[in-house]
Scaffold this motif. Structure first.
Motif, short mmCIF file in Angstrom:
data_model
loop_
_atom_site.label_atom_id
_atom_site.label_comp_id
_atom_site.label_asym_id
_atom_site.label_seq_id
_atom_site.Cartn_x
_atom_site.Cartn_y
_atom_site.Cartn_z
N VAL A 1 0.86 -1.27 -0.09
CA VAL A 1 -0.01 -0.07 0.02
C VAL A 1 0.91 1.38 0.09
O VAL A 1 0.66 2.25 -0.75
N GLY A 2 1.87 1.40 0.73
CA GLY A 2 2.64 2.37 0.87
C GLY A 2 3.68 2.78 -0.02
O GLY A 2 3.84 3.95 -0.55
N ILE A 3 3.86 1.64 -1.27
CA ILE A 3 4.53 2.01 -2.38
C ILE A 3 3.73 2.45 -3.30
O ILE A 3 3.91 3.22 -4.29
N ARG A 4 2.48 1.64 -3.43
CA ARG A 4 1.71 1.67 -4.69
C ARG A 4 0.57 2.71 -4.68
O ARG A 4 0.41 3.47 -5.76
N VAL A 5 0.10 3.37 -3.54
CA VAL A 5 -0.65 4.25 -3.43
C VAL A 5 -0.12 5.57 -4.16
O VAL A 5 -0.75 6.38 -4.86
N PRO A 6 0.81 6.13 -3.68
CA PRO A 6 1.33 7.38 -3.97
C PRO A 6 1.93 7.22 -5.75
O PRO A 6 1.81 8.51 -6.34
N GLU A 7 1.91 6.15 -6.12
CA GLU A 7 2.11 6.09 -7.68
C GLU A 7 0.81 5.71 -8.28
O GLU A 7 0.96 5.41 -9.67
N LYS A 8 -0.36 5.78 -7.45
CA LYS A 8 -1.51 5.24 -8.21
C LYS A 8 -1.61 3.92 -9.10
O LYS A 8 -2.03 3.82 -10.02
N ILE A 9 -0.88 2.90 -8.43
CA ILE A 9 -0.80 1.80 -9.07
C ILE A 9 -1.77 0.65 -8.45
O ILE A 9 -1.70 0.88 -6.89
N PRO A 10 -2.73 0.05 -8.89
CA PRO A 10 -3.59 -0.73 -8.18
C PRO A 10 -2.82 -1.83 -7.48
O PRO A 10 -2.06 -2.46 -7.93
N PHE A 11 -3.32 -1.94 -6.28
CA PHE A 11 -2.71 -3.02 -5.45
C PHE A 11 -3.73 -4.18 -5.07
O PHE A 11 -3.31 -5.22 -4.41
N HIS A 12 -4.99 -4.19 -5.33
CA HIS A 12 -6.07 -4.77 -4.85
C HIS A 12 -5.96 -6.18 -5.74
O HIS A 12 -6.74 -7.08 -5.36
N ASN A 13 -5.58 -6.19 -6.81
CA ASN A 13 -5.94 -7.25 -7.70
C ASN A 13 -4.42 -7.78 -8.65
O ASN A 13 -4.48 -8.62 -9.19
N ASP A 14 -3.35 -7.04 -8.46
CA ASP A 14 -2.16 -7.42 -8.96
C ASP A 14 -1.04 -8.03 -7.95
O ASP A 14 -1.11 -7.67 -6.76
N ARG A 15 -0.60 -8.99 -8.71
CA ARG A 15 0.18 -9.85 -7.94
C ARG A 15 1.49 -8.94 -7.41
O ARG A 15 1.86 -7.97 -8.42
N SER A 16 2.52 -9.25 -6.73
CA SER A 16 3.56 -8.46 -6.18
C SER A 16 4.77 -8.73 -7.13
O SER A 16 4.63 -9.85 -7.76
N TYR A 17 5.51 -7.70 -7.27
CA TYR A 17 6.50 -7.92 -8.45
C TYR A 17 7.72 -7.27 -7.96
O TYR A 17 7.77 -6.25 -7.18
N CYS A 18 8.93 -7.49 -8.68
CA CYS A 18 10.30 -7.11 -8.33
C CYS A 18 10.03 -5.56 -8.95
O CYS A 18 9.94 -5.56 -10.26
N PRO A 19 10.34 -4.44 -8.20
CA PRO A 19 10.38 -3.30 -8.86
C PRO A 19 11.55 -2.89 -9.87
O PRO A 19 11.51 -2.01 -10.58
N SER B 1 -1.19 0.49 11.99
CA SER B 1 -1.41 0.19 10.43
C SER B 1 -1.11 1.50 9.56
O SER B 1 -0.68 1.68 8.75
N LEU B 2 -1.65 2.73 10.14
CA LEU B 2 -1.68 3.91 9.32
C LEU B 2 -0.17 4.19 9.55
O LEU B 2 0.50 4.78 8.67
N PHE B 3 0.43 3.96 10.63
CA PHE B 3 1.95 4.39 10.92
C PHE B 3 2.99 3.79 10.00
O PHE B 3 3.79 4.33 9.45
N MET B 4 2.72 2.46 9.81
CA MET B 4 3.35 1.58 9.06
C MET B 4 3.41 1.93 7.59
O MET B 4 4.29 2.10 6.73
N ILE B 5 2.09 2.27 6.93
CA ILE B 5 1.91 2.84 5.55
C ILE B 5 2.45 3.93 5.44
O ILE B 5 3.07 4.43 4.51
N VAL B 6 2.56 5.11 6.45
CA VAL B 6 3.03 6.38 6.22
C VAL B 6 4.49 6.04 6.20
O VAL B 6 5.36 7.01 5.61
N PHE B 7 5.08 5.39 7.11
CA PHE B 7 6.43 5.13 7.29
C PHE B 7 7.10 4.67 5.75
O PHE B 7 8.00 5.25 5.14
N VAL B 8 6.52 3.74 5.24
CA VAL B 8 6.60 3.34 3.78
C VAL B 8 6.81 4.43 2.81
O VAL B 8 7.71 4.63 1.98
N SER B 9 5.75 5.11 2.56
CA SER B 9 5.53 5.88 1.68
C SER B 9 6.39 7.09 1.78
O SER B 9 6.97 7.59 0.98
N ASP B 10 6.80 7.54 2.96
CA ASP B 10 7.44 8.70 3.42
C ASP B 10 8.94 8.35 3.11
O ASP B 10 9.68 9.21 2.52
N MET B 11 9.47 7.27 3.35
CA MET B 11 10.71 6.61 3.13
C MET B 11 10.77 6.57 1.70
O MET B 11 12.09 6.89 1.21
#
Length: 250
Positions: A23-41, A108-118
């Protein structure tokens, strides 16, 4: 102490921590996360189930992508492990009562914020808007003492950061301001002030250390969200004791 529940909360925490990374990585990039499998960036290789085991997959793969051998960011296992530990500690500290829901959601909020901000130095509005009504409803049914402390906390958190942004001419981001407003609902005005003090203290220590080690240049921005997260976690679990200790000293 029921160790079975502690283990359950820890395991579920690591699993949710893996999701919070996504969530923290995909939401800022507006990438769907609910139906796509995880992948190596790096190589876009879709990850197999055995590459998605929280913490353990990182260890077994020695911190590298199985396909392209590029180093995997340590942030991934750190968030998974931290979420597991904090979920378990929330159960130990709060117990099986309604306030535990508040603690779990706050972590939960804090972990998502941590990822997106980092990764992006950004705290997404969508994430804050998702948690905002949940915290309002929870604080109505599980109120602070007095109940209106959540309103004062939100106001103090938001206005305090707004003043700092104006004085510093953009030295802090609007995302930090909105985050303070949201967590002020949960913490109340005293703990939100303590959160700011702790976050500023940690930020100054880490920022100063990075400058001494020449990892960052003077004036170069660093993400403030992780320091807010650390300060707020301490304030949530220990704020009342810290404030009482401080008042006893003066």
């Amino acid at each position: 102490m029921d160790y079975f529940y502690i283990i359950i909360f820890f395991v579920f925490g690591t699993v949710f921590g893996s999701f919070f990374n996504v969530v923290g990585i995909r939401v800022p990039e507006k990438i769907p996360f609910h139906n796509d499998r995880s992948y190596c960036p790096n190589c876009d290789n879709q990850l197999r189930f055995y590459e998605l085991i929280p913490v353990l997959s990182y260890m077994f793969q020695r911190g590298k992508c199985r396909s392209c051998k590029v180093n995997i960011s340590f942030i991934y296992p750190f968030v998974e492990l931290s979420t597991g530990v904090l979920f378990a500690y929330a159960y130990i500290h709060v117990g099986l009562q309604l306030e535990l829901i508040v603690a779990i959601l706050l972590i939960s909020l804090f972990m998502i914020v941590f990822v997106s901000d980092m990764f992006y130095m950004l705290i997404p509005n969508k994430v804050l808007l998702f948690f905002l009504p949940l915290f309002i409803v929870l604080r109505i049914f599980i109120p602070l003492d007095p109940w209106y402390d959540m309103i004062i906390g939100a106001g103090v958190g938001y206005v305090l950061l707004a003043i700092i942004i104006i004085i510093s001419k953009g030295g802090m981001g609007a995302g930090d301001m909105k985050l303070f407003g949201v967590i002020g609902i949960v913490l109340g005005w005293k703990n939100i002030l303590l959160t700011f003090f702790l976050a500023a203290l940690f930020g100054a220590i880490v920022g100063g250390s990075l400058m001494i080690l020449k990892r960052v240049k003077k004036g170069e921005p660093i993400p403030f969200g992780p320091f807010i997260v650390l300060g707020a976690i301490i304030s949530y679990f220990y704020g009342e004791n810290i404030i009482k200790m401080y008042l006893s000293l003066i």
